[in-house]
Design an enzyme around this catalytic site. Sequence first.
Site, PDB file in Angstrom:
ATOM      1  N   CYS A 194       0.853  -1.181   0.000  1.00 17.97           N
ATOM      2  CA  CYS A 194       0.000   0.000   0.000  1.00 17.97           C
ATOM      3  C   CYS A 194       0.889   1.230   0.000  1.00 17.97           C
ATOM      4  CB  CYS A 194      -0.937  -0.016   1.211  1.00 17.97           C
ATOM      5  SG  CYS A 194      -2.358   1.106   1.027  1.00 17.97           S
ATOM      6  N   LYS A 225     -12.475  -5.033   2.418  1.00 20.73           N
ATOM      7  CA  LYS A 225     -11.905  -4.162   3.446  1.00 20.73           C
ATOM      8  C   LYS A 225     -12.858  -3.001   3.689  1.00 20.73           C
ATOM      9  CE  LYS A 225      -7.698  -1.531   4.555  1.00 20.73           C
ATOM     10  NZ  LYS A 225      -6.359  -1.139   4.079  1.00 20.73           N
ATOM     11  N   ARG A 250      -3.398   2.838  12.838  1.00 20.44           N
ATOM     12  CA  ARG A 250      -2.932   4.112  12.271  1.00 20.44           C
ATOM     13  C   ARG A 250      -1.939   4.790  13.204  1.00 20.44           C
ATOM     14  NH1 ARG A 250      -8.827   5.872   9.709  1.00 20.44           N
ATOM     15  NH2 ARG A 250      -8.831   4.193   8.156  1.00 20.44           N
ATOM     16  N   GLU A 280     -16.918  -7.422  -4.613  1.00 19.84           N
ATOM     17  CA  GLU A 280     -15.479  -7.188  -4.486  1.00 19.84           C
ATOM     18  C   GLU A 280     -14.699  -8.502  -4.543  1.00 19.84           C
ATOM     19  OE1 GLU A 280     -13.609  -4.567  -4.341  1.00 19.84           O
ATOM     20  OE2 GLU A 280     -14.883  -2.871  -3.803  1.00 19.84           O
ATOM     21  N   LYS A 312     -11.506  -7.910   6.227  1.00 19.78           N
ATOM     22  CA  LYS A 312     -10.984  -7.002   7.243  1.00 19.78           C
ATOM     23  C   LYS A 312     -12.005  -5.886   7.505  1.00 19.78           C
ATOM     24  CE  LYS A 312      -7.079  -3.898   8.158  1.00 19.78           C
ATOM     25  NZ  LYS A 312      -5.868  -3.257   7.621  1.00 19.78           N
ATOM     26  N   SER A 350      -6.433  -4.120  14.734  1.00 14.65           N
ATOM     27  CA  SER A 350      -5.841  -3.483  15.908  1.00 14.65           C
ATOM     28  C   SER A 350      -6.868  -3.115  16.968  1.00 14.65           C
ATOM     29  CB  SER A 350      -5.060  -2.240  15.479  1.00 14.65           C
ATOM     30  OG  SER A 350      -5.908  -1.312  14.800  1.00 14.65           O
ATOM     31  N   TYR A 373      -2.452  -9.842  15.983  1.00 11.47           N
ATOM     32  CA  TYR A 373      -1.400  -9.370  16.885  1.00 11.47           C
ATOM     33  C   TYR A 373      -1.288 -10.268  18.121  1.00 11.47           C
ATOM     34  CZ  TYR A 373      -2.109  -5.362  13.872  1.00 11.47           C
ATOM     35  OH  TYR A 373      -2.248  -4.567  12.766  1.00 11.47           O
TER      36      TYR A 373
END
Length: 332
Positions: free
Chosen positions: A121, A196, A206, A234, A249, A275, A314
Site C-alpha cells: 500500500c 476491506k 494508524r 469485491e 478485514k 488493531s 497481533y
Amino acid sequence: MSQQAFNRHRRLRGSHSMRNLVRETKLSKEDLIYPLFVVEGQNYKKEVPSMPGVFHYSLDLLDDEIDKIVSLGIESIILFGVPKHKDDVGTQAYAEEGIVQQAIRQVKANHPHLVVIADTCLCQYTDHGHCGVIQDGTIENDQSLSLLVKTAVSQARAGADVIAPSNMMDGFVASIRHGLDEAGFSNTPIMSYAVKYASAFYGPFRDAAHSTPQFGDRKTYQMDPANRMEALREARSDIQEGADFLIVKPALSYLDIMRDVKNESLLPVVAYNVSGEYSMIKAAAANGWVDEKETVQEKLTSMKRAGADLIITYFAKDVANWINEDIERGRH
C-alpha cells in the site's frame, strides 16, 4: 409411567478429553500470521501506545524478534514499514532500499522457510496518508495502480513470498498480477485485501503505522460497513483478476461476511483480527474485566468457524505460546 424420550447432548461434553474428541473447529499455530512494524534507524524498539505488546523494530533489533517468533512455531509474518521520509506519491514504498524491502531481505536470509508477506500500500509512505495519488483533492484510481505495481514488484524482488495489496483501488489485483508476471514473478501469490471496510476498528493501527489521513477519510475506496452484497462483488472481482487468497478485514464484526466469502470461493480466506479488536481485549484484560486467554481463543475460533482458513492477528505470539503450553502439559 415411561419417561418421554429426549436427546442427551451432554453425553459428548462430559470430560475435557471427550470435548476435544468431538471439537469441530480447532485453532493451530499454522493458522497464524503475525504482523510486524519495521522502522528506520538503529537500536529502536518502542511499544505502540495504543497496542500493548506491539512494538516498532529497527532492522538491527529485528533478528531477535524473528528468532522468537520462529521458536514459537509461527510460520508466517506480514511486514509493515514506517519510513522516515514521506512524499505525495509514496516513493519509499517502492524504493529498492525501502524499509520493507530491506526487512524482507534480512528475514529471508536468516529464516528462508518463514513465509514473509509484504503489505502493499502507499498510505504509510505518503505525506497525506491516503492509499493512492491525490489530484485536486481526489484519490485517483488509475494513476495509483502503476505505483502499487512498482511497490509489489520491488517487494517480490526483495524476496517476499506473498504480496498483500491493501489499498482497495479498483483493478489493483489485475494490475499487480500483470506487473508481477511481466517482471518474472508469476509464481508469487497475491493475498488480496478483497473485502476491506472503512472501519472504526483501525484506529490503533494508524497509530502504529503513522498512516492517519491528513484530510478527509477513506470512505470513497474502502467499503461501507452496512453493505453485504458489495463484499461479494469485491471478492468476485478479485477472484477473476487472479487473487490467490482473500482477506476479510476487520474480522470480528464481519463474521457473516467471512462466511459469505467462504461459501462463494474455493480460495483460502484470511481473517484480519485488526488493531481495535486487539486493543479492546488488552484493555479489558488489564482491568481484570475478561480472561485474556479464554476471550482471545474464543474470538479467533469464531473466525475459523465462520470460514477463515488463516488469521492475521497481533495475538499470534500469545496464542502460539498458549498452544505450546497446552501441548507440554499434555505430555506430563
